[in-house]
Motif scaffolding. Structure first.
Motif, mmCIF file in Angstrom:
data_model
loop_
_atom_site.group_PDB
_atom_site.id
_atom_site.type_symbol
_atom_site.label_atom_id
_atom_site.label_comp_id
_atom_site.label_asym_id
_atom_site.label_seq_id
_atom_site.Cartn_x
_atom_site.Cartn_y
_atom_site.Cartn_z
ATOM 1 N N LEU A 152 0.855 -1.292 -0.081
ATOM 2 C CA LEU A 152 -0.161 -0.006 0.066
ATOM 3 C C LEU A 152 0.918 1.101 0.033
ATOM 4 N N THR A 153 0.248 1.949 -0.842
ATOM 5 C CA THR A 153 1.285 3.571 -0.900
ATOM 6 C C THR A 153 0.384 4.542 -0.576
ATOM 7 N N CYS A 154 0.916 5.593 0.372
ATOM 8 C CA CYS A 154 0.157 6.737 0.614
ATOM 9 C C CYS A 154 0.896 7.927 0.134
ATOM 10 N N THR A 155 -0.030 8.751 -0.683
ATOM 11 C CA THR A 155 0.737 9.843 -1.414
ATOM 12 C C THR A 155 0.063 11.119 -0.629
ATOM 13 N N VAL A 156 1.186 11.726 -0.444
ATOM 14 C CA VAL A 156 1.019 13.040 0.429
ATOM 15 C C VAL A 156 0.923 14.411 -0.475
ATOM 16 N N SER A 157 0.041 15.228 -0.285
ATOM 17 C CA SER A 157 -0.010 16.425 -0.924
ATOM 18 C C SER A 157 -0.359 17.749 0.039
ATOM 19 N N GLY A 158 0.250 18.846 -0.313
ATOM 20 C CA GLY A 158 -0.016 20.001 0.799
ATOM 21 C C GLY A 158 1.050 20.008 1.762
ATOM 22 N N GLY A 159 2.265 19.243 1.886
ATOM 23 C CA GLY A 159 2.962 18.990 2.796
ATOM 24 C C GLY A 159 4.051 18.076 2.564
ATOM 25 N N SER A 160 5.293 18.114 3.046
ATOM 26 C CA SER A 160 6.470 17.329 2.666
ATOM 27 C C SER A 160 6.426 16.250 3.781
ATOM 28 N N ILE A 161 6.873 14.951 3.559
ATOM 29 C CA ILE A 161 6.713 13.936 4.556
ATOM 30 C C ILE A 161 8.178 14.259 5.121
ATOM 31 N N THR A 162 8.896 15.201 4.791
ATOM 32 C CA THR A 162 10.374 15.327 5.545
ATOM 33 C C THR A 162 10.129 16.570 6.401
ATOM 34 N N THR A 163 9.083 17.182 6.476
ATOM 35 C CA THR A 163 8.834 18.136 7.462
ATOM 36 C C THR A 163 8.993 17.872 8.654
ATOM 37 N N ASN A 164 10.024 18.615 9.512
ATOM 38 C CA ASN A 164 10.080 18.458 11.052
ATOM 39 C C ASN A 164 8.703 18.597 11.772
ATOM 40 N N TYR A 165 8.492 18.027 12.460
ATOM 41 C CA TYR A 165 8.652 16.989 13.237
ATOM 42 C C TYR A 165 7.535 15.790 13.205
ATOM 43 N N THR A 213 11.060 10.149 -1.123
ATOM 44 C CA THR A 213 10.909 11.647 -0.760
ATOM 45 C C THR A 213 10.406 12.266 -2.018
ATOM 46 N N SER A 214 11.245 11.851 -3.124
ATOM 47 C CA SER A 214 10.954 12.539 -4.464
ATOM 48 C C SER A 214 9.564 12.505 -4.823
ATOM 49 N N LYS A 215 8.620 11.447 -4.448
ATOM 50 C CA LYS A 215 7.197 11.426 -4.869
ATOM 51 C C LYS A 215 6.410 11.842 -3.662
ATOM 52 N N ASN A 216 6.964 11.993 -2.661
ATOM 53 C CA ASN A 216 6.356 12.392 -1.448
ATOM 54 C C ASN A 216 5.224 11.428 -1.008
ATOM 55 N N GLN A 217 5.948 10.228 -1.042
ATOM 56 C CA GLN A 217 4.970 8.991 -0.846
ATOM 57 C C GLN A 217 5.618 8.054 0.517
ATOM 58 N N PHE A 218 4.845 7.269 1.220
ATOM 59 C CA PHE A 218 5.314 6.179 1.940
ATOM 60 C C PHE A 218 4.559 4.936 1.707
ATOM 61 N N THR A 219 5.256 3.802 1.879
ATOM 62 C CA THR A 219 4.735 2.627 1.583
ATOM 63 C C THR A 219 4.904 1.406 2.675
ATOM 64 N N LEU A 220 3.593 0.574 2.793
ATOM 65 C CA LEU A 220 3.736 -0.340 3.646
ATOM 66 C C LEU A 220 3.547 -1.585 2.868
ATOM 67 N N GLN A 221 4.605 -2.476 3.345
ATOM 68 C CA GLN A 221 4.534 -4.018 2.752
ATOM 69 C C GLN A 221 4.078 -4.963 3.647
ATOM 70 N N LEU A 222 3.212 -5.855 3.615
ATOM 71 C CA LEU A 222 2.845 -6.896 4.485
ATOM 72 C C LEU A 222 2.859 -8.152 3.971
ATOM 73 N N SER A 223 3.581 -8.710 4.267
ATOM 74 C CA SER A 223 4.010 -10.089 3.741
ATOM 75 C C SER A 223 3.028 -11.349 4.179
ATOM 76 N N SER A 224 2.887 -12.290 3.440
ATOM 77 C CA SER A 224 2.388 -13.557 3.661
ATOM 78 C C SER A 224 1.019 -13.113 4.506
ATOM 79 N N VAL A 225 0.331 -12.616 3.856
ATOM 80 C CA VAL A 225 -0.956 -12.234 4.284
ATOM 81 C C VAL A 225 -1.958 -13.232 4.468
ATOM 82 N N PRO A 226 -2.631 -13.391 5.830
ATOM 83 C CA PRO A 226 -3.564 -14.353 5.853
ATOM 84 C C PRO A 226 -4.957 -13.685 5.712
ATOM 85 N N PRO A 227 -6.136 -14.394 5.834
ATOM 86 C CA PRO A 227 -7.576 -13.926 5.733
ATOM 87 C C PRO A 227 -7.568 -12.891 6.977
#
Length: 119
Positions: free
Chosen positions: A20-33, A75-89
């Motif tokens: 899953l990817t989260c795309t952020v707009s209106g602010g940077s994911i590197t902004t303190n804090y 950071t170039s796309k202002n996105q962060f991603t979750l990877q969840l492996s071996s998913v069960p129901p």
């Protein structure tokens, strides 16, 4: 005003990896804090914090999920991603990305897509 938008598959087969990817707009994911989190809510259950990546790039994970849920960012796309492996129901849930100044306390949320794990 910051906005977060999740993207990813709505249906995943058991034992596969969910990304899953989260795309952020209106602010940077590197902004303190700020911390950028993934949170899920299984059907009929409460919210479960899964992990977060900080403005610095440091990562924090729920002890119960740590080995399965690497979180990364582009950071170039202002996105962060979750990877969840071996998913069960049991990983069927609504998945949210969120922003907060403190881990576990979030002031901005994505809409939260439903993800179903089923064959």
């Amino acid at each position: 005003q910051v906005q977060l938008q999740e993207s990813g598959p709505g249906l995943v087969k058991p034992s596969q990896t969910l990304s899953l990817t989260c795309t952020v707009s209106g602010g940077s994911i590197t902004t303190n804090y700020y911390f950028w989190s993934w949170i899920r809510q299984p059907p009929g259950k409460g919210l479960e914090w899964m992990g977060a990546i900080a403005y610095s790039g440091s990562t924090y994970y729920s002890p119960s999920l740590k080995s399965r849920t690497p979180i990364s960012r582009d950071t170039s796309k202002n996105q962060f991603t979750l990877q969840l492996s071996s998913v069960p129901p049991a990983d069927t849930a609504v998945y949210y990305c969120a922003r907060g100044h403190v881990l576990g306390s979030n002031d901005s949320w994505g809409q939260g897509p439903q993800v179903t794990v089923s064959s």
